[in-house]
Design a protein around this motif. Structure first.
Motif, PDB file in Angstrom:
ATOM      1  N   GLN A  95      -7.357  68.972  19.815  1.00  0.00           N
ATOM      2  CA  GLN A  95      -6.510  70.306  20.645  1.00  0.00           C
ATOM      3  C   GLN A  95      -5.076  69.653  20.238  1.00  0.00           C
ATOM      4  OE1 GLN A  95      -9.011  71.150  24.432  1.00  0.00           O
ATOM      5  NE2 GLN A  95      -8.827  72.867  23.807  1.00  0.00           N
ATOM      6  N   LEU A  96      -5.435  68.102  21.236  1.00  0.00           N
ATOM      7  CA  LEU A  96      -3.547  67.443  21.436  1.00  0.00           C
ATOM      8  C   LEU A  96      -2.228  67.671  20.593  1.00  0.00           C
ATOM      9  CD1 LEU A  96      -1.881  65.885  23.205  1.00  0.00           C
ATOM     10  CD2 LEU A  96      -3.453  63.371  22.281  1.00  0.00           C
ATOM     11  N   ILE A  97      -3.115  67.529  18.995  1.00  0.00           N
ATOM     12  CA  ILE A  97      -2.182  68.127  17.666  1.00  0.00           C
ATOM     13  C   ILE A  97      -1.786  69.447  17.959  1.00  0.00           C
ATOM     14  CG2 ILE A  97      -2.069  67.637  15.290  1.00  0.00           C
ATOM     15  CD1 ILE A  97      -4.676  65.559  15.417  1.00  0.00           C
ATOM     16  N   SER A  98      -1.856  70.018  18.259  1.00  0.00           N
ATOM     17  CA  SER A  98      -2.294  71.376  18.596  1.00  0.00           C
ATOM     18  C   SER A  98      -1.732  71.665  19.369  1.00  0.00           C
ATOM     19  CB  SER A  98      -3.130  72.324  18.440  1.00  0.00           C
ATOM     20  OG  SER A  98      -3.038  73.761  18.507  1.00  0.00           O
ATOM     21  N   ILE A  99      -1.188  71.306  20.092  1.00  0.00           N
ATOM     22  CA  ILE A  99      -0.772  72.153  21.310  1.00  0.00           C
ATOM     23  C   ILE A  99       0.592  71.136  21.551  1.00  0.00           C
ATOM     24  CG2 ILE A  99      -1.160  70.052  23.178  1.00  0.00           C
ATOM     25  CD1 ILE A  99      -0.827  71.937  25.650  1.00  0.00           C
ATOM     26  N   ILE A 100       0.908  69.848  20.636  1.00  0.00           N
ATOM     27  CA  ILE A 100       2.359  69.133  20.141  1.00  0.00           C
ATOM     28  C   ILE A 100       2.845  70.306  19.753  1.00  0.00           C
ATOM     29  CG2 ILE A 100       3.660  67.161  19.821  1.00  0.00           C
ATOM     30  CD1 ILE A 100       1.572  65.500  21.428  1.00  0.00           C
ATOM     31  N   THR A 101       2.429  70.644  18.762  1.00  0.00           N
ATOM     32  CA  THR A 101       3.371  71.325  17.419  1.00  0.00           C
ATOM     33  C   THR A 101       3.405  73.036  18.270  1.00  0.00           C
ATOM     34  OG1 THR A 101       1.650  71.169  16.117  1.00  0.00           O
ATOM     35  CG2 THR A 101       2.414  72.694  15.615  1.00  0.00           C
ATOM     36  N   GLU A 102       2.405  73.506  18.795  1.00  0.00           N
ATOM     37  CA  GLU A 102       3.239  74.570  20.286  1.00  0.00           C
ATOM     38  C   GLU A 102       4.596  74.465  20.407  1.00  0.00           C
ATOM     39  OE1 GLU A 102       0.959  77.789  22.224  1.00  0.00           O
ATOM     40  OE2 GLU A 102      -0.004  77.053  21.090  1.00  0.00           O
ATOM     41  N   ILE A 103       4.789  73.393  20.935  1.00  0.00           N
ATOM     42  CA  ILE A 103       5.271  72.487  22.203  1.00  0.00           C
ATOM     43  C   ILE A 103       6.881  72.035  21.966  1.00  0.00           C
ATOM     44  CG2 ILE A 103       6.128  71.046  23.890  1.00  0.00           C
ATOM     45  CD1 ILE A 103       3.363  70.809  25.069  1.00  0.00           C
ATOM     46  N   SER A 114      12.009  72.213  18.847  1.00  0.00           N
ATOM     47  CA  SER A 114      12.293  70.530  18.100  1.00  0.00           C
ATOM     48  C   SER A 114      11.499  70.215  16.881  1.00  0.00           C
ATOM     49  CB  SER A 114      12.185  69.933  18.671  1.00  0.00           C
ATOM     50  OG  SER A 114      12.462  68.661  18.740  1.00  0.00           O
ATOM     51  N   SER A 115      11.919  69.621  15.579  1.00  0.00           N
ATOM     52  CA  SER A 115      10.641  68.739  15.092  1.00  0.00           C
ATOM     53  C   SER A 115      11.499  68.040  14.575  1.00  0.00           C
ATOM     54  CB  SER A 115      10.851  70.578  14.082  1.00  0.00           C
ATOM     55  OG  SER A 115      11.932  70.159  12.728  1.00  0.00           O
ATOM     56  N   MET A 122      15.284  65.478  20.750  1.00  0.00           N
ATOM     57  CA  MET A 122      14.115  65.165  20.822  1.00  0.00           C
ATOM     58  C   MET A 122      12.538  65.991  20.314  1.00  0.00           C
ATOM     59  SD  MET A 122      13.037  63.714  24.506  1.00  0.00           S
ATOM     60  CE  MET A 122      13.752  61.608  24.126  1.00  0.00           C
ATOM     61  N   VAL A 123      11.806  64.911  20.092  1.00  0.00           N
ATOM     62  CA  VAL A 123      10.423  65.499  19.276  1.00  0.00           C
ATOM     63  C   VAL A 123       9.373  65.309  20.554  1.00  0.00           C
ATOM     64  CG1 VAL A 123       8.956  65.226  17.444  1.00  0.00           C
ATOM     65  CG2 VAL A 123      10.879  65.709  17.205  1.00  0.00           C
ATOM     66  N   ILE A 124       8.733  66.390  21.458  1.00  0.00           N
ATOM     67  CA  ILE A 124       7.391  65.869  22.448  1.00  0.00           C
ATOM     68  C   ILE A 124       6.646  65.257  21.606  1.00  0.00           C
ATOM     69  CG2 ILE A 124       5.997  67.134  23.701  1.00  0.00           C
ATOM     70  CD1 ILE A 124       9.499  67.726  24.561  1.00  0.00           C
ATOM     71  N   THR A 125       5.608  64.174  21.986  1.00  0.00           N
ATOM     72  CA  THR A 125       4.890  62.998  21.130  1.00  0.00           C
ATOM     73  C   THR A 125       3.532  63.276  22.490  1.00  0.00           C
ATOM     74  OG1 THR A 125       5.438  61.309  22.860  1.00  0.00           O
ATOM     75  CG2 THR A 125       6.505  61.949  20.381  1.00  0.00           C
ATOM     76  N   GLU A 126       2.980  62.408  21.937  1.00  0.00           N
ATOM     77  CA  GLU A 126       1.928  62.714  23.069  1.00  0.00           C
ATOM     78  C   GLU A 126       1.633  61.167  24.341  1.00  0.00           C
ATOM     79  OE1 GLU A 126      -1.641  59.031  20.223  1.00  0.00           O
ATOM     80  OE2 GLU A 126      -1.168  61.659  20.490  1.00  0.00           O
ATOM     81  N   ASP A 127       2.591  60.973  24.547  1.00  0.00           N
ATOM     82  CA  ASP A 127       3.144  60.047  25.465  1.00  0.00           C
ATOM     83  C   ASP A 127       3.341  60.127  26.172  1.00  0.00           C
ATOM     84  OD1 ASP A 127       1.379  57.769  23.947  1.00  0.00           O
ATOM     85  OD2 ASP A 127       2.697  57.802  22.400  1.00  0.00           O
TER      86      ASP A 127
END
Length: 67
Positions: A44-52, A58-59, A1-6
């Motif tokens: 920042q959101l894009i950066s943290i989602i990539t990091e998480i 996951s990707s 599963m990929v983590i998303t902003e929602d």
């Protein structure tokens, strides 16, 4: 599963224990029921989602559509 902003922060933190350190690093309350996007500006959101996703291994490449 990929983590998303929602996704809610509390759901991410309870499902993937290793993400808690990142939330602490970014001063995001681990118990928050708000979506991740409600805690950070878009840049920042894009950066943290990539990091998480990196932390949990996951990707987009590891996930298939619909599952």
């Amino acid at each position: 599963m990929v983590i998303t902003e929602d996704m809610p922060v509390s759901g991410i933190a309870s499902s993937w224990e290793e993400t808690k350190e990142l939330f602490i690093k970014y001063n995001i309350p681990i118990g928050s029921k708000k979506a991740l996007k409600e805690h950070l500006p878009k840049d920042q959101l894009i950066s943290i989602i990539t990091e998480i996703n990196k932390v949990i291994g996951s990707s987009e490449a590891t996930c298939i559509e619909g599952g």
